[in-house]
Design a protein around this motif. Structure first.
Motif, mmCIF file in Angstrom:
data_model
loop_
_atom_site.group_PDB
_atom_site.id
_atom_site.type_symbol
_atom_site.label_atom_id
_atom_site.label_comp_id
_atom_site.label_asym_id
_atom_site.label_seq_id
_atom_site.Cartn_x
_atom_site.Cartn_y
_atom_site.Cartn_z
ATOM 1 N N MET A 1 0.827 -1.198 0.000
ATOM 2 C CA MET A 1 0.000 0.000 0.000
ATOM 3 C C MET A 1 0.867 1.255 0.000
ATOM 4 O O MET A 1 0.592 2.234 -0.709
ATOM 5 N N ILE A 2 1.952 1.228 0.775
ATOM 6 C CA ILE A 2 2.848 2.378 0.836
ATOM 7 C C ILE A 2 3.607 2.545 -0.477
ATOM 8 O O ILE A 2 3.786 3.661 -0.975
ATOM 9 N N LEU A 3 4.048 1.442 -1.084
ATOM 10 C CA LEU A 3 4.777 1.521 -2.346
ATOM 11 C C LEU A 3 3.899 2.076 -3.467
ATOM 12 O O LEU A 3 4.357 2.864 -4.300
ATOM 13 N N LEU A 4 2.631 1.690 -3.502
ATOM 14 C CA LEU A 4 1.714 2.231 -4.512
ATOM 15 C C LEU A 4 1.528 3.732 -4.336
ATOM 16 O O LEU A 4 1.499 4.490 -5.307
ATOM 17 N N GLY A 5 1.410 4.146 -3.097
ATOM 18 C CA GLY A 5 1.321 5.578 -2.826
ATOM 19 C C GLY A 5 2.596 6.307 -3.201
ATOM 20 O O GLY A 5 2.558 7.459 -3.660
ATOM 21 N N GLY A 6 3.729 5.648 -3.030
ATOM 22 C CA GLY A 6 4.999 6.249 -3.402
ATOM 23 C C GLY A 6 5.096 6.505 -4.896
ATOM 24 O O GLY A 6 5.692 7.500 -5.330
ATOM 25 N N ALA A 7 4.499 5.626 -5.703
ATOM 26 C CA ALA A 7 4.483 5.840 -7.148
ATOM 27 C C ALA A 7 3.705 7.109 -7.486
ATOM 28 O O ALA A 7 4.111 7.898 -8.343
ATOM 29 N N ALA A 8 2.596 7.337 -6.789
ATOM 30 C CA ALA A 8 1.816 8.549 -6.998
ATOM 31 C C ALA A 8 2.602 9.785 -6.576
ATOM 32 O O ALA A 8 2.528 10.837 -7.209
ATOM 33 N N THR A 9 3.387 9.648 -5.528
ATOM 34 C CA THR A 9 4.197 10.761 -5.039
ATOM 35 C C THR A 9 5.210 11.203 -6.086
ATOM 36 O O THR A 9 5.486 12.399 -6.236
ATOM 37 N N SER A 10 5.786 10.256 -6.813
ATOM 38 C CA SER A 10 6.761 10.584 -7.851
ATOM 39 C C SER A 10 6.136 11.434 -8.948
ATOM 40 O O SER A 10 6.733 12.407 -9.425
ATOM 41 N N VAL A 11 4.925 11.080 -9.355
ATOM 42 C CA VAL A 11 4.216 11.865 -10.373
ATOM 43 C C VAL A 11 3.878 13.248 -9.822
ATOM 44 O O VAL A 11 4.016 14.260 -10.504
ATOM 45 N N LEU A 12 3.455 13.281 -8.582
ATOM 46 C CA LEU A 12 3.067 14.535 -7.960
ATOM 47 C C LEU A 12 4.238 15.501 -7.869
ATOM 48 O O LEU A 12 4.066 16.721 -8.003
ATOM 49 N N LEU A 13 5.446 14.988 -7.681
ATOM 50 C CA LEU A 13 6.614 15.858 -7.591
ATOM 51 C C LEU A 13 6.855 16.582 -8.914
ATOM 52 O O LEU A 13 7.299 17.735 -8.927
ATOM 53 N N LEU A 14 6.524 15.951 -10.030
ATOM 54 C CA LEU A 14 6.627 16.620 -11.329
ATOM 55 C C LEU A 14 5.621 17.766 -11.442
ATOM 56 O O LEU A 14 5.935 18.839 -11.967
ATOM 57 N N VAL A 15 4.405 17.536 -10.956
ATOM 58 C CA VAL A 15 3.385 18.589 -10.955
ATOM 59 C C VAL A 15 3.853 19.766 -10.102
ATOM 60 O O VAL A 15 3.729 20.938 -10.488
ATOM 61 N N VAL A 16 4.408 19.450 -8.948
ATOM 62 C CA VAL A 16 4.906 20.488 -8.035
ATOM 63 C C VAL A 16 6.049 21.267 -8.682
ATOM 64 O O VAL A 16 6.121 22.498 -8.560
ATOM 65 N N ALA A 17 6.957 20.560 -9.366
ATOM 66 C CA ALA A 17 8.082 21.225 -10.019
ATOM 67 C C ALA A 17 7.586 22.204 -11.085
ATOM 68 O O ALA A 17 8.086 23.334 -11.199
ATOM 69 N N TRP A 18 6.595 21.784 -11.855
ATOM 70 C CA TRP A 18 6.046 22.662 -12.895
ATOM 71 C C TRP A 18 5.360 23.879 -12.285
ATOM 72 O O TRP A 18 5.538 25.013 -12.754
ATOM 73 N N ALA A 19 4.588 23.663 -11.223
ATOM 74 C CA ALA A 19 3.915 24.772 -10.544
ATOM 75 C C ALA A 19 4.928 25.738 -9.941
ATOM 76 O O ALA A 19 4.771 26.964 -10.027
ATOM 77 N N ALA A 20 5.997 25.201 -9.329
ATOM 78 C CA ALA A 20 7.031 26.049 -8.727
ATOM 79 C C ALA A 20 7.707 26.904 -9.792
ATOM 80 O O ALA A 20 8.025 28.081 -9.552
ATOM 81 N N TRP A 21 7.929 26.332 -10.977
ATOM 82 C CA TRP A 21 8.516 27.115 -12.076
ATOM 83 C C TRP A 21 7.591 28.270 -12.457
ATOM 84 O O TRP A 21 8.046 29.399 -12.681
ATOM 85 N N GLN A 22 6.291 28.001 -12.520
ATOM 86 C CA GLN A 22 5.344 29.069 -12.841
ATOM 87 C C GLN A 22 5.322 30.129 -11.750
ATOM 88 O O GLN A 22 5.273 31.339 -12.038
ATOM 89 N N PHE A 23 5.344 29.700 -10.490
ATOM 90 C CA PHE A 23 5.370 30.670 -9.392
ATOM 91 C C PHE A 23 6.607 31.566 -9.511
ATOM 92 O O PHE A 23 6.516 32.785 -9.297
ATOM 93 N N ARG A 24 7.745 30.959 -9.837
ATOM 94 C CA ARG A 24 9.002 31.716 -9.866
ATOM 95 C C ARG A 24 9.071 32.666 -11.056
ATOM 96 O O ARG A 24 9.497 33.819 -10.912
ATOM 97 N N TYR A 25 8.675 32.205 -12.257
ATOM 98 C CA TYR A 25 8.929 32.990 -13.463
ATOM 99 C C TYR A 25 7.685 33.635 -14.074
ATOM 100 O O TYR A 25 7.816 34.438 -14.998
ATOM 101 N N ARG A 26 6.505 33.306 -13.585
ATOM 102 C CA ARG A 26 5.290 33.910 -14.134
ATOM 103 C C ARG A 26 4.524 34.753 -13.108
ATOM 104 O O ARG A 26 3.718 35.589 -13.507
ATOM 105 N N GLN A 27 4.748 34.508 -11.813
ATOM 106 C CA GLN A 27 3.919 35.177 -10.815
ATOM 107 C C GLN A 27 4.702 35.992 -9.786
ATOM 108 O O GLN A 27 4.165 36.945 -9.235
ATOM 109 N N LEU A 28 5.937 35.638 -9.523
ATOM 110 C CA LEU A 28 6.697 36.328 -8.485
ATOM 111 C C LEU A 28 6.875 37.804 -8.842
ATOM 112 O O LEU A 28 7.375 38.127 -9.921
#
Length: 449
Positions: free
Chosen positions: A390-417
């Motif tokens: 159960m934890i390993l399956l959730g960890g797979a989702a976490t890996s995908v989520l980190l990509l979403v976070v990275a993209w959002a952080a880039w937008q925060f830094r270069y489009r909104q700051l």
């Protein structure tokens, strides 16, 4: 779609940030919650297993991993300070693809939560299994129910201060226990030598250890979930309220930069805590298990380490280690309950199911979800009873989520700051190192499938 209303708009209290180090320390807090959330099953099980597999040679990867990803956390924290908006509100105003008026990142996040539910069910099971090891007279199922119910009771009131204080207590306890375990190890035949530590800090990566190093980067340090939660704790601590609504004035700029400095110190102190604990678990695995070739799977790691401590330090050491393991896992359960209640309420508000910006509605929602999620997690564990999977399956989702976070952080830094808050050249290097490392690990993982 819910209108964009900062949750801080109903409050007042603009004030300048403290300029002294002692004054800044008094305003730390969100990082305590983050540290309690980060140090969980990954550190207790996966990090220890990595040490057992690779030995000391990839120790430096753990340290780099914990440091490099903090830049994304800082972008989310800054966004909360200068906008006063929660995570889902901020995601919903990003440029890009929308479905039904809601930004695609919110739908992606929501689609991953089924696996994350399984992961939290595994955490409930982990807490129950550790308690059962300590007190076997009570069944694992009963411990699971008690663990989930206790987390709900502690969180349902919705008060930030209680979550912060509870997290701080658990941080102190599990850090003390794990460091004491590592210290006592030095009085056994498994003592770590200076040469072994030097080997782990040479920034060398043998070809056979590349896969292990990639895994280490993925599971250690701050993850996508914790980064998304950080906005809520920064807002509830008061950083955004003290800064006040955006103004293109020198006074506002100085005030915002001051509270961003406080938030940065908070994030760095948090990093020191979870890096220390993660490093300790890694060293325990490398010293106790690597030479013998023992690499137990899942929660068998807890039992194996507790037995080794009993052999080397006596029967009392097992209880000491299990207490540390309990607080490591329970801290994740406790903070996840508080965090999930907030982020799901926020998401429901953006979809239009509730008025999350309304204080009364928000408190009721947090209280309700603080009971609902632990109940669901507990039921999932009781029916599936495969906590590691159960934890390993959730960890797979976490890996995908980190990509979403990275993209959002880039937008925060270069489009909104705002331009008046532009960071230093050194910070930009750190930020791009974080993005590059995350993308490289993701590409390597995809190519390895």
């Amino acid at each position: 779609m819910q209108s964009e209303v900062p949750v801080t708009s109903i409050q007042t209290g603009i004030r300048p940030a403290p300029t002294t180090f002692s004054g800044q320390l008094r305003h730390l807090g969100p990082g305590f919650i983050l540290s309690a959330a980060i140090v969980g099953s990954g550190e207790l099980i996966a990090t220890t297993a990595l040490g057992a597999k690779a030995g000391f040679v990839t120790f430096w990867v753990i340290l780099v991993s914990c440091f490099v990803k903090v830049a994304l956390q800082l972008e989310f924290g800054k966004n909360a300070i200068y906008t006063g908006l929660t995570t889902m509100q901020s995601l919903n105003r990003l440029a890009g693809w929308r479905i039904g008026g809601i930004h695609s990142t919110i739908w992606i996040w929501l689609s991953l939560q089924t696996l994350k539910l399984l992961q939290m069910g595994g955490i409930v099971g982990g807490v129950a299994l550790v308690l059962h090891m300590a007190m076997p007279a009570i069944s694992v199922n009963v411990w699971a129910v008690l663990s989930a119910a206790s987390a709900a009771i502690l969180v349902f009131g919705g008060r930030y201060g209680w979550v912060e204080k509870g997290s701080l207590v658990m941080i102190i306890l599990f850090t003390a226990m794990i460091l004491l375990s590592l210290l006592l190890l030095q009085y056994t035949t498994y003592a770590i030598t200076g040469d072994q530590l030097a080997e782990g800090l040479t920034f060398r990566l043998p070809p056979a250890a590349v896969g292990v190093a990639i895994g280490a980067f993925g599971i250690t340090g701050v993850g996508g979930d914790e980064i998304m939660y950080y906005n809520y704790w920064c807002i509830e601590k008061g950083y955004a309220r003290y800064t006040g609504p955006y103004e293109d004035t020198p006074v506002w700029t100085e005030r915002a930069k001051g509270w961003i400095r406080v938030m940065t110190l908070d994030a760095l102190c948090s990093m020191v805590v979870y890096t220390t604990v993660t490093a300790a678990f890694y060293l325990l695995g490398a010293s106790l298990l690597h030479e013998s070739g023992q690499v137990p799977d899942g929660y068998a790691m807890v039992e194996t380490l507790s037995r080794l401590f009993t052999v080397t330090l006596g029967p009392g050491a097992k209880i000491m280690f299990l207490i540390g393991a309990f607080f490591v896992l329970y801290s994740t359960l406790f903070t996840a309950t508080a965090s999930w209640a907030r982020i799901f309420g926020d998401a429901f508000g953006q979809i239009g199911w509730m008025a999350y910006h309304d204080e009364v509605t928000r408190k009721k929602t947090i209280a309700t979800l603080a009971w609902a999620f632990p109940a669901v997690w507990c039921l999932l564990f009781l029916f599936i009873k495969l906590p590691v999977l159960m934890i390993l399956l959730g960890g797979a989702a976490t890996s995908v989520l980190l990509l979403v976070v990275a993209w959002a952080a880039w937008q925060f830094r270069y489009r909104q700051l705002p331009a008046n808050l532009n960071p230093s050249f050194g910070y930009n290097l750190w930020f791009w190192a974080s993005l590059t490392a995350i993308l490289a690990v993701s590409i390597y993982g995809a190519c390895s499938l």
